[in-house]
Design an enzyme around this catalytic site. Structure first.
Site, short mmCIF file in Angstrom:
data_model
loop_
_atom_site.label_atom_id
_atom_site.label_comp_id
_atom_site.label_asym_id
_atom_site.label_seq_id
_atom_site.Cartn_x
_atom_site.Cartn_y
_atom_site.Cartn_z
N GLU A 1 67.61 31.23 -60.08
CA GLU A 1 68.10 32.62 -60.17
C GLU A 1 66.94 33.60 -60.41
OE1 GLU A 1 70.95 33.34 -58.90
OE2 GLU A 1 69.93 35.25 -59.18
C1 LIG Z 1 68.90 22.89 -59.44
C2 LIG Z 1 68.65 24.09 -58.58
C3 LIG Z 1 69.72 24.89 -58.19
C4 LIG Z 1 69.49 25.99 -57.36
N1 LIG Z 1 70.55 26.73 -56.90
C5 LIG Z 1 70.34 27.68 -55.94
C6 LIG Z 1 71.45 28.32 -55.28
O1 LIG Z 1 72.61 28.09 -55.61
N2 LIG Z 1 71.17 29.20 -54.29
C7 LIG Z 1 69.91 29.49 -53.90
O2 LIG Z 1 69.72 30.29 -52.98
N3 LIG Z 1 68.84 28.91 -54.51
C8 LIG Z 1 69.03 28.01 -55.51
N4 LIG Z 1 67.96 27.39 -56.11
C9 LIG Z 1 66.61 27.78 -55.74
C10 LIG Z 1 65.91 28.56 -56.84
O3 LIG Z 1 66.47 29.84 -56.96
C11 LIG Z 1 64.40 28.57 -56.48
O4 LIG Z 1 63.93 27.26 -56.75
C12 LIG Z 1 63.64 29.61 -57.28
O5 LIG Z 1 64.02 30.91 -56.89
C13 LIG Z 1 62.12 29.46 -57.07
O6 LIG Z 1 61.77 29.29 -55.74
P1 LIG Z 1 60.84 28.05 -55.34
O7 LIG Z 1 61.44 26.82 -55.93
O8 LIG Z 1 60.62 28.07 -53.89
O9 LIG Z 1 59.48 28.31 -56.10
P2 LIG Z 1 58.28 29.22 -55.56
O10 LIG Z 1 58.80 30.51 -55.06
O11 LIG Z 1 57.43 28.40 -54.66
O12 LIG Z 1 57.50 29.51 -56.91
C14 LIG Z 1 56.57 28.58 -57.49
C15 LIG Z 1 55.90 29.26 -58.67
O13 LIG Z 1 55.17 30.40 -58.22
C16 LIG Z 1 55.60 31.56 -58.90
N5 LIG Z 1 55.61 32.70 -57.98
C17 LIG Z 1 56.08 32.74 -56.74
N6 LIG Z 1 55.91 33.95 -56.20
C18 LIG Z 1 55.31 34.71 -57.13
C19 LIG Z 1 54.86 36.05 -57.19
N7 LIG Z 1 55.03 36.90 -56.18
N8 LIG Z 1 54.26 36.48 -58.31
C20 LIG Z 1 54.12 35.66 -59.37
N9 LIG Z 1 54.52 34.38 -59.37
C21 LIG Z 1 55.11 33.91 -58.27
C22 LIG Z 1 56.99 31.25 -59.42
O14 LIG Z 1 57.30 32.01 -60.57
C23 LIG Z 1 56.87 29.76 -59.71
O15 LIG Z 1 56.34 29.55 -61.00
C24 LIG Z 1 68.17 26.31 -56.97
C25 LIG Z 1 67.10 25.51 -57.40
C26 LIG Z 1 67.33 24.40 -58.17
C27 LIG Z 1 66.16 23.54 -58.56
#
Ligand SMILES: Cc1cc2nc3c(=O)[nH]c(=O)nc-3n(C[C@H](O)[C@H](O)[C@H](O)COP(=O)(O)OP(=O)(O)OC[C@H]3O[C@@H](n4cnc5c(N)ncnc54)[C@H](O)[C@@H]3O)c2cc1C
Length: 615
Positions: free
Chosen positions: A451
């Site tokens: 989220e």
């Molecule tokens: C159990 C689970 C349930 C989920 N449920 C849903 C759901 O129902 N619907 C849905 O759409 N998604 C869902 N997600 C996805 C979740 O919202 C994403 O995992 C989350 O938004 C982070 O994206 P990412 O995993 O690609 O990490 P990334 O975006 O790759 O981020 C990796 C790291 O980099 C940092 N980062 C990235 N961009 C920036 C920036 N611009 N500035 C500073 N720091 C940055 C982040 O804070 C993080 O620490 C779920 C994930 C999990 C694990």
């Protein structure tokens, strides 16, 4: 340990937060809550407490052990969740804040989050299914066309169908604008959807007969980035005009994640349109020619803001039960002599008697109560906005929006801290599956991630909310803290606490001043690198402020009760939490502000290669 009911909550503390501090009763009896009384609200809390404890609680460990399974027929959830889902909807727990016009109780958000804390604390993985379903229904109610509301709402709101929030793709997580899921006009009002989404909570399961996905996709020819995204309703099974189910809609669950925690929540990879037969309908009907670019994302924010408050609330629910379990263990585990006992006296005492264990317990208690006060204060602003008009309502909405990143990020960070501390109280036993501490810790680990990661929440705070309306939101908040500080200062015996809160306020002012200087000198990187620390600083100041307000309420209540009244210890506990928080968790904020203001650039200037792995 399957089938053991570990769930614990403190109804007295919830009632304090709701009725003595947030004073939900002041909202009742007038529109839009004219139909509700304080007695109604108290009854709802009692029944919610019973349902969470007696019906949901026993399912937590067993459904975690069983987990979800992907079968050729789709995802199967743990067996115990099916009757629970049915009972949850039959009892109307999804409908506490739902307006009466939609068959709900029409209660204030304050009551809604207090109930939600209980429900999601009892089995947080389970609660994701009804929670997201309610979010999807609210979004369709707010933004759907009349025909879409007619088609989807009732069935989402009685649990016949469920809902999801679909943003994430393998290459598009925090950066949703990289989404490649495509929508091509079919000419009949629908669009052909193709694309792959991942990590979709409740993306497929056998709790309900249909899953209604609210998904972002880019209409062919739309601009790149978030501004080109539109929001579609994509049912798993197509819905005929009479509301009955038609053919499958070419949405396939291709995988479920094997995760660290929340095992009973199915986290799905979904393929839309593998056979070229997936249809989606734009939420709200065909996008108008003059529709703002990025309208899809703006609409999704209605869902996301609600979900951010829900994640904060689920964090609080899990942290609270983790603390209360650890407290009970600390009262029964005998280990080590008391430090004051003589050399010859080797009798082991309950570990609650050891100062270091007491430190852990009061830290958890104070942080949980601080988070609860922060959450309730935030949603009270939303409720009060609904009872206000014109600029006053607008200001309250804005004030609420400032709190959203605090609720999501601070409460989830605290949940991780508290569940880890709770596990520590158990010693080695906490690391085993004989006790719930390890599950609470595993489950809580996702809260700061999904989220919008907490890093993204901090960017929302410093990048958007601080400057909104010329900085009026943060200035109003600091004014409220300042006024409370004056009240605390005027209370005999609270000099240390008032001083600590005053210093925290000065720390906040210092950082805000320095942010202006960073901004003016083009050093935005200093604001970005310290955003998470600033969110922590602000959140702790708010928690301390509200805990101290609570302590003053408790002081007044203590004056009127006899020495043998059981409430006496409760109120002493409230005062203890506030004093501990102010004296122990506020002073480090001055150092934190100094660190932020000093503008150290170690993290920023180190060459990427110097972070190493290269040797
Ligand atoms: C159990 C689970 C349930 C989920 N449920 C849903 C759901 O129902 N619907 C849905 O759409 N998604 C869902 N997600 C996805 C979740 O919202 C994403 O995992 C989350 O938004 C982070 O994206 P990412 O995993 O690609 O990490 P990334 O975006 O790759 O981020 C990796 C790291 O980099 C940092 N980062 C990235 N961009 C920036 C920036 N611009 N500035 C500073 N720091 C940055 C982040 O804070 C993080 O620490 C779920 C994930 C999990 C694990």
């Amino acid at each position: 340990m399957a089938d053991t009911n570990f769930y614990k909550s403190d109804l007295r503390e919830l009632e304090f937060a709701l009725f003595e501090q947030a004073r939900v009763q002041d909202l009742l009896g007038k529109a839009p809550y004219a139909h509700l009384t304080e007695e109604d609200a108290r009854m709802v809390m009692k029944e919610a407490h019973t349902f969470a404890t007696e019906v949901i609680g026993p399912t937590m460990s067993g459904t975690d052990a069983e987990g979800c399974t992907l079968t050729p027929a789709g995802v199967k959830v743990p067996a115990a969740l099916k009757p629970l889902w049915k009972q949850y909807f039959e009892n109307g727990w999804h409908a506490v804040t739902l307006p009466e016009s939609r068959g709900g109780m029409g209660a204030p958000h304050l009551l809604g989050v207090a109930v939600l804390e209980l429900m999601s604390g009892a089995n947080t993985a389970f609660h994701m299914y009804p929670g997201l379903t309610q979010g999807a229904a609210n979004l369709i109610a707010a933004m759907g066309s009349p025909e879409q509301r007619e088609r989807y709402l009732t069935r989402l709101e009685n649990g016949q169908w469920s809902g999801t929030m679909v943003l994430t793709e393998p290459h598009a997580g925090s950066d949703v604008g990289l989404s490649t899921t495509k929508a091509v006009k079919n000419g009949d009002g629908s669009y052909a959807i193709t694309g792959n989404k991942i990590f979709i909570s409740g993306g497929d399961h056998d709790l309900a007969e249909n899953v209604i996905h609210l998904a972002l996709a880019r209409i062919e020819g739309a601009p790149k980035g978030t501004r080109g995204l539109s929001l579609f309703i994509i049912p798993k099974i197509r819905v005929k005009d009479d509301g009955s189910l038609g053919a499958p809609n070419d949405v396939t669950c291709t995988n479920i994640e094997h995760k660290m925690g929340i095992h009973a929540s199915a986290t799905c990879a979904l393929a839309f349109g593998e056979k070229g037969q997936c249809q989606g309908w734009p939420l709200g009907g065909e996008p108008r020619a003059d529709e703002e670019p990025g309208a899809g994302m703006q609409k999704m924010f209605v869902f996301m803001n609600g979900a951010r408050i829900s994640v904060g609330t689920q964090s609080l629910g899990v942290a609270s039960t983790a603390y209360l379990n650890a407290l009970e263990y600390a009262r029964t585990r005998l280990q080590g002599a008391h430090f004051k006992s003589g050399r010859g006296d080797k009798g082991a005492v309950p570990i609650i008697m050891h100062p270091d264990v007491r430190r852990m317990l009061i830290d958890m208690k104070a942080q949980v109560e601080g988070c609860r006060a922060l959450l309730l204060h935030a949603v009270m602003l939303e409720d009060r906005a609904l009872q206000a008009d014109g600029p006053a309502a607008e200001a309250l909405h804005e004030d609420f929006s400032l709190f959203i990143p605090l609720v999501k990020a601070h409460l989830s960070d605290v949940a991780l801290h508290v569940t880890s501390t709770a596990l520590q109280v158990y010693g080695g036993a906490g690391y085993t599956r004989d006790f719930p501490a390890e599950q609470y810790y595993r489950d809580a680990r996702i809260f700061p991630i999904y989220e919008g990661t907490n890093g993204i929440q901090a960017l929302d705070l410093v990048g958007r909310k601080l400057s909104q309306s010329g900085g009026a939101l943060i200035q109003r908040l600091l004014k409220s803290i300042g006024e409370a500080q004056a009240r605390v200062k005027a209370t005999s015996g609270y000099e240390r606490e008032a001083q600590a809160l005053g210093q925290a306020l000065a720390a906040l002012q210092k950082v805000l001043g320095q942010y202006m200087a960073f901004f003016a000198s083009g050093r935005m990187d200093q604001i970005l690198v310290s955003a998470t620390r600033f969110l922590e600083l602000l959140s702790r100041a708010v928690c301390a402020w509200l805990l101290l307000e609570g302590a003053l309420i408790a002081e007044a209540a203590l004056k009127g009760i006899s020495a043998d009244n059981r409430d006496r210890d409760f109120y002493l506990g409230k005062i203890g939490s506030a004093r501990y928080y102010a004296r122990n968790l506020l002073p480090p904020l001055t150092g934190l502000a100094d660190v932020i203001a000093a503008g150290d650039d170690s993290a920023l200037t180190l060459p990427d290669s110097a972070f190493s792995l290269g040797f």
